[in-house]
Write a protein that holds these residues in place. Structure first.
Motif, PDB file in Angstrom:
ATOM      1  N   GLY A 262       0.818  -1.212   0.000  1.00  0.00           N
ATOM      2  CA  GLY A 262       0.000   0.000   0.000  1.00  0.00           C
ATOM      3  C   GLY A 262       0.847   1.255   0.000  1.00  0.00           C
ATOM      4  N   ILE A 263       1.967   1.225   0.751  1.00  0.00           N
ATOM      5  CA  ILE A 263       2.853   2.374   0.797  1.00  0.00           C
ATOM      6  C   ILE A 263       3.532   2.569  -0.548  1.00  0.00           C
TER       7      ILE A 263
ATOM      8  N   ARG B 194      -3.975  11.826  -9.154  1.00  0.00           N
ATOM      9  CA  ARG B 194      -4.732  12.165  -7.960  1.00  0.00           C
ATOM     10  C   ARG B 194      -5.999  11.331  -7.903  1.00  0.00           C
ATOM     11  N   ASP B 195      -6.460  11.111  -6.699  1.00  0.00           N
ATOM     12  CA  ASP B 195      -7.707  10.383  -6.500  1.00  0.00           C
ATOM     13  C   ASP B 195      -8.896  11.324  -6.369  1.00  0.00           C
TER      14      ASP B 195
ATOM     15  N   MET C 125       2.329   1.780  -3.487  1.00  0.00           N
ATOM     16  CA  MET C 125       1.334   2.317  -4.427  1.00  0.00           C
ATOM     17  C   MET C 125       1.144   3.817  -4.183  1.00  0.00           C
ATOM     18  N   TRP C 126       1.140   4.217  -2.918  1.00  0.00           N
ATOM     19  CA  TRP C 126       0.963   5.625  -2.576  1.00  0.00           C
ATOM     20  C   TRP C 126       2.145   6.438  -3.099  1.00  0.00           C
ATOM     21  N   ILE C 127       3.349   5.925  -2.937  1.00  0.00           N
ATOM     22  CA  ILE C 127       4.551   6.607  -3.421  1.00  0.00           C
ATOM     23  C   ILE C 127       4.536   6.702  -4.940  1.00  0.00           C
ATOM     24  N   ASN C 128       4.137   5.634  -5.624  1.00  0.00           N
ATOM     25  CA  ASN C 128       4.060   5.657  -7.087  1.00  0.00           C
ATOM     26  C   ASN C 128       3.064   6.712  -7.575  1.00  0.00           C
ATOM     27  N   ARG C 129       1.913   6.789  -6.930  1.00  0.00           N
ATOM     28  CA  ARG C 129       0.899   7.787  -7.320  1.00  0.00           C
ATOM     29  C   ARG C 129       1.436   9.194  -7.128  1.00  0.00           C
ATOM     30  N   LYS C 130       2.113   9.429  -6.022  1.00  0.00           N
ATOM     31  CA  LYS C 130       2.656  10.765  -5.760  1.00  0.00           C
ATOM     32  C   LYS C 130       3.742  11.134  -6.769  1.00  0.00           C
TER      33      LYS C 130
END
Length: 116
Positions: free
Chosen positions: A4-5, A17-18, A7-12
Motif C-alpha cells: 500500500g505504501i 490524484r484520486d 502504491m501511494w509513493i508511485n501515485r505521488k
C-alpha cells in the motif's frame, strides 16, 4: 515495504490524484465562455424587445385611428380619445413606452411623450 505504501509513493511520483472535481482553471474557462455567450445574446434580446414594443405601438395607433374614422362617419367630427369608449373601443390601448396617444383635428393619431 508494505504494498500500500509503494502504491501511494508511485501515485505521488506520477502526479495522479484520486480527488474528483474541477480545477480552478476549468471553472474559470467555463465562466469566461458563459460570459462571452451572455455578451452575445443580451443585446439581441434587448433589441427584439424594443422591436416588439414598436410593433405594438403601431398596431395600437392603427386601431385608434380606425375607431376615430368610424366615430367621424357617425358624428361628422373627430373625437377626443376618451370619446371612443365604449362604443368604438372596448378599452383604450396603453402605449408600451408609457407615452399617451392623442387624436388631432384631422383624425391622425399621435404618440405624445408622457409627463413623468
Amino acid at each position: 515495504m508494505n504494498k500500500g505504501i509503494m502504491m501511494w509513493i508511485n501515485r505521488k511520483l506520477k502526479g495522479t490524484r484520486d480527488e474528483s472535481g474541477f480545477t480552478l482553471i476549468e471553472l474559470l474557462v467555463v465562466i469566461v465562455i458563459l460570459g462571452i455567450l451572455a455578451a452575445i445574446l443580451i443585446p439581441k434580446i434587448a433589441t427584439s424587445s424594443d422591436e416588439a414594443k414598436k410593433s405594438t405601438c403601431e398596431t395600437n395607433m392603427n386601431m385608434i385611428e380606425s375607431a376615430a374614422q368610424r366615430y367621424y362617419f357617425d358624428n361628422d367630427a373627430y373625437p377626443a380619445l376618451g370619446d371612443l369608449e365604449p362604443d368604438y373601443l372596448n378599452q383604450t390601448p396603453v402605449c408600451p413606452f408609457g407615452d399617451l396617444y392623442t387624436i388631432d383635428a384631422t383624425g391622425n393619431v399621435n404618440r405624445a411623450a408622457h409627463a413623468h
